[in-house]
Design an enzyme around this catalytic site. Structure first.
Site, PDB file in Angstrom:
ATOM      1  N   GLN A  78       7.828  24.596  64.665  1.00 55.06           N
ATOM      2  CA  GLN A  78       7.559  24.352  65.897  1.00 55.06           C
ATOM      3  C   GLN A  78       7.422  22.635  65.738  1.00 55.06           C
ATOM      4  OE1 GLN A  78       7.779  26.187  68.592  1.00 55.06           O
ATOM      5  NE2 GLN A  78       7.636  24.565  69.963  1.00 55.06           N
ATOM      6  N   PHE A  79       8.411  21.812  65.921  1.00 55.82           N
ATOM      7  CA  PHE A  79       8.391  20.200  65.797  1.00 55.82           C
ATOM      8  C   PHE A  79       7.662  19.934  66.980  1.00 55.82           C
ATOM      9  CE2 PHE A  79      11.989  20.802  68.551  1.00 55.82           C
ATOM     10  CZ  PHE A  79      12.315  19.930  69.202  1.00 55.82           C
ATOM     11  N   THR A  80       7.617  20.493  68.233  1.00 59.02           N
ATOM     12  CA  THR A  80       7.066  20.096  69.237  1.00 59.02           C
ATOM     13  C   THR A  80       5.583  19.868  69.036  1.00 59.02           C
ATOM     14  OG1 THR A  80       6.620  22.113  70.239  1.00 59.02           O
ATOM     15  CG2 THR A  80       8.847  20.754  70.852  1.00 59.02           C
TER      16      THR A  80
END
Length: 151
Positions: A78-80
């Site tokens: 989850q790069f966010t």
């Protein structure tokens, strides 16, 4: 490196309308990786994750780890988690590591977690457009940042 942990009754991750992985009672873990992260961050977060006492014991007190509870773990990239919202209303993700740096650390996180858990960890697919579904197990959501160990 950052993880967002959600205690769940069940969770699954799908890609293109098909279920990729699913778990019963356990932990859904979203993993974000920054450009300065390395093996120390992986080790710290994996150990913290499997030892975190957030499952109820016989007296109803959160005193058991996912290992003690016999729970499963589902890990999703989850790069966010590295979103910056300091300027304007559109998040910036420049503080997230690119795939060339993030993929090996994500895979290492999954492997170390599985070793410490004593069984395989379920996963999504790094970089895929994934849909996560879950039924939470009480309001237990915890965020841990490997660079800010005071939490």
């Amino acid at each position: 490196m950052r993880i967002l942990i959600q205690r769940v009754r069940r969770a699954s991750v799908g890609i293109g309308g098909s279920v990729r992985s699913s778990i019963g009672r356990g932990l859904l873990v979203l993993v974000g990786i920054g450009p300065d992260d390395g093996e120390d961050d992986v080790r710290y977060l994996c150990e913290k994750l499997v030892k975190l006492r957030i499952f109820d014991d016989e007296a109803g007190v959160m005193n058991r780890s996912v290992v003690d509870a016999g729970g499963d773990v589902l890990v999703v990239s989850q790069f966010t988690l590295y979103a910056s919202t300091r300027k304007g209303n559109r998040p910036s993700y420049v503080r997230a590591a690119g795939p060339e740096a993030a993929v090996p650390l994500y895979e290492r996180f999954v492997a170390v977690t599985g070793k410490l858990l004593g069984r395989p960890v379920q996963t999504g697919v790094f970089g895929a457009d994934m849909q996560v579904e879950l039924v939470n197990d009480g309001p237990v959501t915890i965020w841990i940042d490997s660079k800010r160990k005071e939490y």
